[in-house]
Design an enzyme around this catalytic site. Structure first.
Site, mmCIF file in Angstrom:
data_model
loop_
_atom_site.group_PDB
_atom_site.id
_atom_site.type_symbol
_atom_site.label_atom_id
_atom_site.label_comp_id
_atom_site.label_asym_id
_atom_site.label_seq_id
_atom_site.Cartn_x
_atom_site.Cartn_y
_atom_site.Cartn_z
ATOM 1 N N ILE A 14 0.705 -1.028 0.018
ATOM 2 C CA ILE A 14 0.031 0.025 0.027
ATOM 3 C C ILE A 14 0.720 1.208 -0.035
ATOM 4 O O ILE A 14 0.620 2.023 -0.853
ATOM 5 C CB ILE A 14 -0.999 -0.023 1.169
ATOM 6 C CG1 ILE A 14 -1.844 -1.253 1.052
ATOM 7 C CG2 ILE A 14 -1.803 1.076 1.118
ATOM 8 C CD1 ILE A 14 -2.741 -1.408 2.282
ATOM 9 N N GLU A 33 10.802 3.884 5.845
ATOM 10 C CA GLU A 33 10.647 2.261 5.973
ATOM 11 C C GLU A 33 11.606 2.075 7.040
ATOM 12 O O GLU A 33 12.830 2.337 7.019
ATOM 13 C CB GLU A 33 11.027 1.499 4.723
ATOM 14 C CG GLU A 33 11.296 0.306 4.724
ATOM 15 C CD GLU A 33 10.300 -0.702 5.120
ATOM 16 O OE1 GLU A 33 9.050 -0.600 4.760
ATOM 17 O OE2 GLU A 33 10.545 -1.565 6.356
ATOM 18 N N HIS A 51 -6.762 -11.391 -6.588
ATOM 19 C CA HIS A 51 -7.974 -12.189 -6.444
ATOM 20 C C HIS A 51 -9.114 -11.504 -7.062
ATOM 21 O O HIS A 51 -9.145 -10.213 -7.350
ATOM 22 C CB HIS A 51 -8.440 -12.147 -4.981
ATOM 23 C CG HIS A 51 -7.699 -13.009 -3.909
ATOM 24 N ND1 HIS A 51 -7.570 -14.281 -3.784
ATOM 25 C CD2 HIS A 51 -6.716 -12.479 -3.142
ATOM 26 C CE1 HIS A 51 -6.750 -14.663 -3.094
ATOM 27 N NE2 HIS A 51 -6.122 -13.720 -2.681
ATOM 28 N N SER A 337 -5.523 -10.199 3.430
ATOM 29 C CA SER A 337 -5.950 -10.758 2.079
ATOM 30 C C SER A 337 -7.345 -10.174 2.001
ATOM 31 O O SER A 337 -8.067 -10.375 2.929
ATOM 32 C CB SER A 337 -5.904 -12.251 2.060
ATOM 33 O OG SER A 337 -6.311 -12.582 0.697
ATOM 34 N N SER A 341 -4.509 -7.578 -3.926
ATOM 35 C CA SER A 341 -5.138 -7.026 -4.942
ATOM 36 C C SER A 341 -5.831 -5.534 -4.868
ATOM 37 O O SER A 341 -5.791 -5.042 -5.847
ATOM 38 C CB SER A 341 -6.420 -7.913 -4.982
ATOM 39 O OG SER A 341 -5.966 -9.282 -4.691
ATOM 40 N N CYS A 435 19.470 -24.054 -5.644
ATOM 41 C CA CYS A 435 20.536 -24.272 -4.634
ATOM 42 C C CYS A 435 20.483 -23.241 -3.415
ATOM 43 O O CYS A 435 21.138 -23.403 -2.539
ATOM 44 C CB CYS A 435 21.826 -24.120 -5.393
ATOM 45 S SG CYS A 435 22.599 -22.191 -5.340
ATOM 46 N N CYS A 440 25.725 -18.892 -5.426
ATOM 47 C CA CYS A 440 26.204 -17.597 -5.559
ATOM 48 C C CYS A 440 26.127 -16.755 -4.276
ATOM 49 O O CYS A 440 26.835 -15.543 -4.557
ATOM 50 C CB CYS A 440 24.907 -17.011 -6.534
ATOM 51 S SG CYS A 440 23.425 -17.069 -5.696
#
Lengths: 478, 413
Positions: A14, A33, A51, A337, A341, A435, A440
């Site tokens: 959001i 953040e 959805h 949920s 969406s 892996c 990596c």
């Protein structure tokens, strides 16, 4: 003090949607953040399903924003240059449960969901080869799809930055004060940032942020969702999200796909504490058992990752509003949920509220985000041309997902540069393949330390405290 | 560019196969993804390599060097820092190998391909390792690379899960670097690694080995802070009444290897549920006659010497096929009793000389007699005072004695 028109707290789905939307509307906006990269927790680990909207009860915010948001996804993904897999979704049922499917269909119609259809066994088998034998009916929702939630968050945040927005990482809001001039001042204990408007999209910390601001108090619950991810070699086991019939507890354990071709099974739904994303044996066993209600036995020998995400709940509906007490403060609390969406529509709603309350927008020339190169998607001819121009695209760093050094350097030079290994992972997928990074990760440590000119000891998995190596060996390095 | 044989992977298997094929007169190209030949040998700085085949104890890099020198004396071409992205079989001895490197994308025509890509390490999730996902959890080989190649210490207080050889060797290595290894935990009632590694890597350093014990969950937010361990019941469920927290900052996983065979996924070749690889006949050849497989990508060997021997043979077989295109018909399936887990070759042929079958047993047996039967007749047998699941065993079968079947059994005398 740095001052903005709008501050967004929280860089999940959001927050990043609103961030990009405001930036593209010429608003001076910043995103705060708490983690070392955006998409820190709630938005990061979920099913990635967009959805159709038949599930929420009619006349709820969930229903409204779900249906509106889902409509926006294909166009938004195209604009951002990220994948939207338009695969539809299935809810499957045994013969005796057809009535429950019809109830869902009717609810979908009330929610104005287009293209819903109940299919019989024959038609189902054309879509999915591995449904459980006793499945007779399925609700096919054509408008549903699959996205990579973290790729979308990254893309939106980058788009916001490209269009003038600012992102402050590792900025944990600890104090919110209102000045006499009506402006909010948000502090992390070291630095202060001010703005006229504040929008709280802080996911699992949303109730806390509301409390800090003196806004409406919420009690939040956390629900853990565990997942099993299978190797890409299992691609085709299912071709879209396949749900069992929903229950009181949620949408149940689904057999699902990812945008990258893995098979994803889950989630569980156990009450948990804030931030608890640990995986339990109980959960894994539940997935293995419950998924068989909808599909045949998956090949669990091809498991490459167990993980869990947290869903946030507060009451039975989303809590999305302007605060009644604290002027110019807005919040999204308990967005579970179908929050992924709904997110683009929720962002639109916030923009609408902000404008009503006096936020000025202006037309700017919107800069388009340039998606990362994906060498896997190029033809050999195109790839050859690219490598001849820049040899880094021929140097493979992640062998499992076939990702080159050139691609990784793009993530380090992006509008919102990756600063740690998980941040690179969420942009390009290294360490996400079969892996799980054992080949990596040592290379990524080196690439990050070279790029940022730091010691390898300072390279982290996902922010301070998660360093990978701790020092030199006794003999030192040659 | 045209070659007789392309060898995919330049570790010990690839180098040996390329060497022997080249010696047989084939035009060979070896494609290696790293910047030098040797594969995992380059990070194995401990000794013990070459004792059986070369008669001397070398370190991994030294063993790799011996073979690299041998290889460079042949006419084989080496392509480094290059990956094979795709294989196309167009027809009889007509294969196109797609290669990507920093110069671009190229296609190479070849008559046969030897696949020798080795293994990757099983991730923790593949064995249902639960808990959190912090920094400090490494595959043992990944840690080995960071320590031995990058010169970086990965942690100071270490728990090792799994008693495979890599786990044991890393227990010693971490101790030598000043880290404290608090224990090696093994879910099985027996150690998975070689007896000599238990002696030299654990006992000599007083590192405890906990059998029938495993990690219930990883604990820690940003970095590992500990593991919860518990004994396992005979059905491998945890005895949670005896669980306890062991503090550590690092977990090394030595929980098994998986073949890096995925470039062959699209060909739907027959697979083995035991090795997770494709199956081959006595010529190391798959159902697609142009494709040969050898080394750890075929089955996980205990000693590099065995990889070398097997791959030298595979190289010769590939060279013969590239030259003649001949394939042998009417395969005989090697059938196994329950005491034998797998053989490196699943199919053999009558009247093709003698064939060495490598196999692993399912448990430890004393006074074991391994018998190869065809029809009612015993065609070969080997007696061993003791056989262990961790070790590769061999039996040589004269194929001229074969009827229409071959059964391999282990009898305890």
């Amino acid at each position: 003090m740095k001052t903005f028109d709008v501050l967004i707290v929280g860089g999940g789905i959001i927050g990043t949607n609103l961030f990009s939307l405001l930036a593209r509307n010429g608003v001076k906006v910043a995103l705060l953040e708490k983690e070392d990269d955006i998409c820190g927790l709630v938005s990061r680990a979920n099913s990635g399903v967009i959805h159709a909207g038949y599930d929420p009860r009619p006349n709820t915010l969930m229903a409204k924003f779900n249906v509106e948001g889902t409509k926006m996804y294909p166009q938004m993904c195209k604009r951002l240059g990220v994948d939207f897999v338009s695969c539809g979704s299935l809810v499957v049922a045994k013969k005796e449960d057809k009535k429950k499917l019809e109830e869902l269909l009717n609810r979908g119609k009330q929610n104005k969901v287009p293209d819903l259809e109940i299919l019989g066994k024959k038609d189902l088998q054309k879509l999915e080869k591995n449904l459980a034998d006793n499945i007779e009916f399925g609700l096919f929702a054509k408008t549903a799809g699959i996205v990579s939630p973290y790729e979308i968050c990254v893309a939106l945040a980058e788009e916001g930055v490209l269009n003038g927005g600012k992102v402050f990482l590792n900025f944990e809001v600890k104090l919110i004060e209102k000045q006499e001039n009506g402006k909010f001042v948000l502090s992390n204990g070291k630095e202060e940032i001010a703005a006229k408007f504040v929008v709280n999209c802080a996911g699992q910390h949303a109730a806390k942020i509301n409390d800090l601001a003196g806004a409406k108090h919420f009690k939040m619950n956390f629900v853990k969702g565990e997942y099993i991810l299978l190797d890409k070699a299992e691609k085709g086991f299912v071709n879209r999200p396949v749900f069992p019939l929903p229950t009181e507890k949620g949408k149940g354990i689904l057999a699902n796909i990812t945008t990258h071709g893995n098979i994803l099974l889950g989630p569980t739904a156990f009450p948990c504490k804030l931030g608890d994303t640990s995986v339990t044996l109980e959960g894994i066993n539940k997935i293995k058992q419950d998924v068989l209600a909808s599909v045949k036995q998956p090949n669990f020998r091809k498991t490459i990752k167990l993980f869990a995400g947290v869903r946030v709940k507060s009451g039975s509906d989303f809590n999305i509003s302007r605060d009644e007490k604290q002027k110019n403060f807005y919040y999204a609390v308990g967005v579970c949920s179908p929050g992924l969406s709904a997110a683009p529509a929720i962002a639109q709603h916030f923009l609408h509220l902000l404008k009503e309350d006096g936020l000025k927008t202006k037309k700017i020339i919107v800069k388009k985000r340039k998606p990362y190169t994906n060498t896997e998607k190029l033809s050999e001819k195109e790839l050859d041309k690219l490598i001849k121009k820049n040899p880094n695209y021929g140097k493979v760093v992640c062998r499992c997902e076939n990702i080159s050094q050139g691609e990784i350097l793009e993530a380090l030079n992006s509008p919102l540069p990756a600063k740690n290994i998980d941040a690179i992972k969420r942009r390009l997928r290294p360490t996400m393949g079969r892996c799980q990074g054992s080949f990596c990760r040592p290379k990524l440590v080196k690439i990050l330390s070279d790029f940022y000119k730091t010691k390898e000891e300072d390279v982290t998995l996902n922010g301070k405290g998660s360093e990978i190596v701790v020092g030199n060996i006794k003999g030192g390095i040659q | 560019m045209n070659f007789d044989i392309v060898v995919v992977g330049g570790g010990p298997a690839g180098m040996a196969a390329a060497y022997s094929a080249s010696e047989k007169g084939s035009k060979v190209l070896i494609v290696e993804r790293e910047a030098k030949l040797g594969g995992i040998l380059n990070q194995c700085i401990h000794n013990g390599f070459g004792l059986h085949y070369l008669g001397e104890e070398l370190t991994g890099p030294e063993y790799a060097d011996v073979w690299q020198k041998k290889l460079l004396k042949t006419k084989a071409k080496v392509l480094l820092s290059s990956v094979v992205t795709k294989i196309e079989r167009l027809g009889d001895r007509n294969v196109v190998v797609h290669i990507k490197n920093s110069e671009g994308v190229s296609k190479i025509k070849t008559k046969a391909v030897v696949f020798s890509m080795g293994c990757r390490e099983k991730p923790g999730s593949a064995i249902n390792l639960c808990g959190t996902r912090p920094a400090g959890v490494f595959a043992a080989g990944e840690a080995q690379k960071l320590v031995n190649v990058h010169g970086k210490l990965v942690g100071k207080k270490v728990v090792i899960l799994g008693s495979g050889d890599i786990g044991l060797i890393m227990a010693r290595r971490m101790t030598c670097e000043g880290a404290k290894v608090v224990g090696v935990y093994e879910i099985m009632p027996k150690c998975g690694g070689l007896a000599r590694n238990v002696a030299q890597c654990l006992n000599d350093f007083n590192i405890p080995l906990f059998l029938s014990t495993s990690i219930v969950k990883i604990v820690g937010d940003k970095r590992v802070s500990g593991v919860v361990v518990a004994p396992v019941n005979p059905d491998f469920s945890f005895d949670l009444t005896k669980q306890k927290l062991v503090k550590c900052d690092t977990v090394l996983l030595s929980v098994g290897l998986l073949p890096e065979i995925d470039v062959l996924n699209e060909f739907n070749l027959e697979r083995s549920n035991v090795t997770n690889s494709v199956v081959v006949n006595q010529f190391y050849q798959t159902k697609i006659p142009e494709f040969f497989v050898c080394g750890n990508v075929l089955h996980v060997n205990d000693l590099v010497d065995n990889v070398t021997v097997e791959s030298l043979e595979a190289g010769v077989c590939a060279a013969n096929f590239a030259k003649t295109g001949k394939t042998t018909k009417k395969p005989i399936e090697v059938k196994l009793d329950k005491n034998i887990r797998y053989t490196s070759m699943k199919y053999v042929y009558k009247n093709t000389g003698s064939v060495t079958l490598c196999f692993r047993v399912s448990d430890e047996f004393k006074n074991a007699k391994i018998v190869a039967k065809s029809g009612e007749e015993i065609v070969a047998s080997v007696f061993k005072p003791v056989v262990r699941a961790g070790q590769i065993e061999k039996i040589v079968v004269d194929t001229s004695k074969l009827k229409n079947d071959l059964n391999l059994c282990l009898e305890v005398a």
